[in-house]
Design a protein around this motif. Structure first.
Motif, mmCIF file in Angstrom:
data_model
loop_
_atom_site.group_PDB
_atom_site.id
_atom_site.type_symbol
_atom_site.label_atom_id
_atom_site.label_comp_id
_atom_site.label_asym_id
_atom_site.label_seq_id
_atom_site.Cartn_x
_atom_site.Cartn_y
_atom_site.Cartn_z
ATOM 1 N N GLY A 97 0.877 -1.325 0.163
ATOM 2 C CA GLY A 97 0.085 -0.005 0.052
ATOM 3 C C GLY A 97 0.819 1.141 0.017
ATOM 4 N N ARG A 98 1.924 1.166 0.928
ATOM 5 C CA ARG A 98 2.952 2.402 0.730
ATOM 6 C C ARG A 98 3.469 2.726 -0.515
ATOM 7 N NH1 ARG A 98 5.682 0.445 6.389
ATOM 8 N NH2 ARG A 98 3.818 1.101 7.930
ATOM 9 N N LEU A 99 3.777 1.783 -1.298
ATOM 10 C CA LEU A 99 4.589 1.717 -2.506
ATOM 11 C C LEU A 99 3.565 2.218 -3.574
ATOM 12 C CD1 LEU A 99 6.662 0.983 -4.706
ATOM 13 C CD2 LEU A 99 5.752 -1.154 -4.920
ATOM 14 N N ALA A 100 2.197 1.852 -3.354
ATOM 15 C CA ALA A 100 1.050 2.144 -4.396
ATOM 16 C C ALA A 100 0.793 3.488 -4.145
ATOM 17 C CB ALA A 100 -0.073 1.177 -3.963
ATOM 18 N N MET A 101 0.727 4.013 -2.881
ATOM 19 C CA MET A 101 0.529 5.602 -2.715
ATOM 20 C C MET A 101 1.591 6.217 -3.356
ATOM 21 S SD MET A 101 -0.857 5.801 1.399
ATOM 22 C CE MET A 101 -0.017 4.558 2.059
ATOM 23 N N MET A 102 2.783 5.946 -3.366
ATOM 24 C CA MET A 102 3.839 6.801 -4.104
ATOM 25 C C MET A 102 3.533 6.509 -5.545
ATOM 26 S SD MET A 102 5.719 8.063 -1.809
ATOM 27 C CE MET A 102 7.026 8.554 -2.871
ATOM 28 N N ALA A 103 3.217 5.272 -6.096
ATOM 29 C CA ALA A 103 2.898 4.853 -7.563
ATOM 30 C C ALA A 103 1.676 5.811 -8.158
ATOM 31 C CB ALA A 103 2.800 3.517 -7.943
ATOM 32 N N ILE A 104 0.756 6.028 -7.438
ATOM 33 C CA ILE A 104 -0.392 6.586 -8.000
ATOM 34 C C ILE A 104 -0.229 8.091 -7.924
ATOM 35 C CG2 ILE A 104 -1.850 6.909 -5.713
ATOM 36 C CD1 ILE A 104 -3.008 5.904 -9.258
ATOM 37 N N ILE A 105 0.281 8.596 -7.029
ATOM 38 C CA ILE A 105 0.946 10.173 -7.066
ATOM 39 C C ILE A 105 1.455 10.447 -8.370
ATOM 40 C CG2 ILE A 105 1.873 12.003 -5.985
ATOM 41 C CD1 ILE A 105 -0.860 11.503 -4.696
ATOM 42 N N GLY A 106 2.697 9.540 -8.371
ATOM 43 C CA GLY A 106 3.440 9.577 -9.589
ATOM 44 C C GLY A 106 2.917 9.567 -11.117
ATOM 45 N N MET A 107 1.760 8.603 -10.894
ATOM 46 C CA MET A 107 0.901 8.503 -12.232
ATOM 47 C C MET A 107 -0.068 9.751 -12.433
ATOM 48 S SD MET A 107 -0.196 4.517 -11.817
ATOM 49 C CE MET A 107 0.939 3.076 -12.458
ATOM 50 N N PHE A 108 -0.699 10.082 -11.231
ATOM 51 C CA PHE A 108 -1.558 11.362 -11.495
ATOM 52 C C PHE A 108 -0.632 12.730 -11.929
ATOM 53 C CE2 PHE A 108 -4.790 10.277 -7.915
ATOM 54 C CZ PHE A 108 -5.325 9.459 -8.773
ATOM 55 N N PHE A 109 0.479 12.660 -11.383
ATOM 56 C CA PHE A 109 1.405 13.870 -11.857
ATOM 57 C C PHE A 109 1.599 14.020 -13.300
ATOM 58 C CE2 PHE A 109 5.368 16.130 -12.220
ATOM 59 C CZ PHE A 109 5.135 17.361 -11.569
ATOM 60 N N GLN A 110 2.302 12.663 -13.651
ATOM 61 C CA GLN A 110 2.622 12.333 -15.090
ATOM 62 C C GLN A 110 1.419 12.503 -16.016
ATOM 63 O OE1 GLN A 110 5.791 9.512 -15.824
ATOM 64 N NE2 GLN A 110 5.503 9.367 -17.988
ATOM 65 N N ASP A 111 0.487 11.969 -15.736
ATOM 66 C CA ASP A 111 -0.855 11.848 -16.529
ATOM 67 C C ASP A 111 -1.413 13.139 -16.646
ATOM 68 O OD1 ASP A 111 -3.127 11.379 -18.056
ATOM 69 O OD2 ASP A 111 -3.966 10.085 -16.239
ATOM 70 N N GLY A 112 -1.286 14.210 -15.536
ATOM 71 C CA GLY A 112 -1.855 15.520 -15.713
ATOM 72 C C GLY A 112 -0.895 16.426 -16.403
ATOM 73 N N LEU A 113 0.546 16.034 -16.631
ATOM 74 C CA LEU A 113 1.402 16.957 -17.360
ATOM 75 C C LEU A 113 1.279 16.418 -18.746
ATOM 76 C CD1 LEU A 113 4.484 17.524 -15.085
ATOM 77 C CD2 LEU A 113 2.813 19.189 -15.930
ATOM 78 N N THR A 114 1.398 15.159 -18.994
ATOM 79 C CA THR A 114 1.725 14.635 -20.388
ATOM 80 C C THR A 114 0.581 13.926 -20.948
ATOM 81 O OG1 THR A 114 2.224 12.410 -19.630
ATOM 82 C CG2 THR A 114 3.942 14.174 -19.480
ATOM 83 N N SER A 116 -0.643 10.860 -20.174
ATOM 84 C CA SER A 116 -0.445 9.660 -19.867
ATOM 85 C C SER A 116 0.437 9.432 -18.979
ATOM 86 C CB SER A 116 0.174 8.930 -21.507
ATOM 87 O OG SER A 116 0.296 7.603 -20.887
ATOM 88 N N ALA A 117 0.185 8.208 -18.304
ATOM 89 C CA ALA A 117 1.127 7.945 -17.029
ATOM 90 C C ALA A 117 2.149 7.197 -17.268
ATOM 91 C CB ALA A 117 0.066 6.946 -15.986
#
Length: 480
Positions: A97-114, A116-117
């Protein structure tokens, strides 16, 4: 973990067949992956999501102490009937779960900028960053660099406005930088800056010191030229002047490609000049000159204190916060007096921690009337609640005595730390100076030491030792 898998699964397995909303004619395949799906899911879909979330919350008793409060909702695939196996799986779930919390924030950030995740940047053709990657100023090695995200909205109007401002700031900074450097190399202009005031160009110092020397008429001319540059051209959006082209073909060119190359060079030089002029202002303000040998900065306010007590190798006079930049000897003396007191108190406090550990406690009673022995008082912070009120009264009375028993007004020996205890200082001025310098250094070390002791004592119950011995530490309550 569900959100992360929700990003990944459709990319691997593809979308579900059929319709997400038959009434709206919306197929699962029509819903994009990631953040773009938010606007595509119909209201009824969001209703189902919220209803399932509510079901998960209210279908179990999650009050303190229940299995559900510990994460056990009875799905034995996720946990286990065997307590040890369950503990292992729940620990793994926490880690995942801790790993997934980091992963989903990274996906949101990259998705919002580009848009795609993941994937190849060359494929992110819909990203708002694409709008500016071919603009002037996008140069190797960093490419299009916007760490603050000013262009994340994709607005070409905002980009053009900021670029216009960047050009102006860069040009002014280049002129300012050259204005510092040129007089140092070529010398000042001959003749008078102001004949009526009898002021020669040679009389005006270089750098910040010139501000107070230039007469009012000179500032008027500078402001008038600035106004001319602003109003002599139409700088509205889309005009050549808005892009930095004021028609001076020496600075640009008639050939479009040559002009583009020169404007790109101008942007890079302007950025460098903005950094350079700020550095020059800072060094000039501190030292009286924008460059040169520190030995020549005799007029710097920092010179006022470089021979004071406490100026020691290897750092010399060290004031990163700039408290002494005003050159005020009164403020320096007041802060030095405070530093001495803090250092002395910290040295006493540090020794108060260490001495009982080495020599043991005093024999007998601290408070005979309360039946309290010195041996009953623990070492460190835990002693605060054990010392009786009369003890605190004695401590405060001694502190007050130290404060009022001497005249500590500015310029007195006590203000400089000399309270007449010749064991601590000396009758010989040089010996006293050496001892006071050592006291300052020891006091600074003690201030760091006592803060570290307080911190470790508060966390572990002791200021030093083996963690295995800190059985009373509050941290032990959660060692799971």
């Amino acid at each position: 973990m569900l959100a992360t898998m929700g990003y990944i699964t459709p990319e691997i397995t593809g979308k579900l067949p059929g319709y997400l909303s038959p009434s709206a004619g919306l197929k699962f395949a029509d819903v994009p992956n990631g953040l773009a799906a938010i606007s595509k899911v119909p209201a009824a879909g969001w209703g189902q999501i919220l209803a399932y979330m509510a079901f998960c919350e209210v279908s179990q008793d999650q009050s303190a102490g229940t299995p559900a409060a510990a994460g056990d909702f009875g799905f034995k695939v996720l946990t286990a009937s065997d307590p040890e196996a369950k503990k292992t799986k729940l620990a793994a779930e926490l880690a995942n779960g801790r790993l997934a919390m980091m992963a989903i924030i990274g996906m949101f950030f990259q998705d919002g900028l580009t848009g795609s995740a993941w994937g190849d940047w060359a494929n992110y053709t819909a990203s708002p960053l694409r709008a500016f990657e071919n603009e002037l100023g996008v140069q190797a090695p960093v490419g299009f660099w916007d760490p603050a995200g000013f262009t994340a909205d994709g607005s070409t109007e905002n980009f053009a406005r900021r670029r216009q401002t960047e050009l102006k700031h860069g040009r002014i900074s280049m002129l300012a930088t050259m204005g510092y450097i040129t007089p140092e190399i070529t010398g000042k202009l001959p003749g008078y800056l102001s004949p009526s005031a009898g002021l020669k160009f040679a009389d005006v110092p270089n750098g910040l010191a010139a501000i107070s020397k230039v007469p009012a008429a000179g500032w008027g001319q500078i402001l008038a030229y600035m106004a001319f540059c602003e109003v002599s051209q139409d700088q509205s959006a889309g005009t050549p002047a808005a892009a930095g082209d004021f028609g001076f073909k020496v600075l640009t060119a008639s050939d479009p490609e040559a002009k583009k190359t020169k404007l790109a060079a101008e942007l890079a030089n302007g950025r460098l000049a903005m950094m350079a002029i700020i550095g020059m202002f800072f060094q000039d303000g501190l030292t009286g000159s924008a460059w040169g040998d520190w030995a020549n900065y005799t007029a710097s306010p920092l010179r006022a204190f470089e021979n004071e007590l406490g100026v020691q190798a290897p750092v010399g006079f060290w004031d990163p916060a700039g408290f002494t930049a005003d050159g005020s000897t009164e403020n320096f003396a007041r802060r030095r007096q405070t530093e001495l007191k803090h250092g002395r108190i910290s040295m006493l406090a540090t020794m108060g921690y260490i001495t009982p550990e080495i020599t043991g406690k005093l024999p007998g009673y601290l408070s005979p009337s309360a039946g309290l022995k010195f041996a009953d008082v623990p070492n460190g912070l835990a002693a605060i609640s054990k010392v009786p009120a009369a003890g605190w009264g004695q401590i405060l009375a001694y502190m007050a005595f130290c404060e009022v028993s001497q005249d500590q007004s500015a310029g007195t020996p006590a203000a400089a730390g000399d309270f007449g205890f010749k064991v601590l200082t000396a009758s010989d001025p040089e010996a006293k100076k050496t001892k006071l310098a050592a006291e300052l250094a020891n006091g600074r070390l003690a201030m760091m030491a006592i803060i570290g002791m307080f911190f470790q004592d508060g966390l572990t119950g002791s200021a030093w030792g083996d963690w295995a011995n800190y059985t009373a530490s509050p941290l032990r309550a959660t060692s799971q």
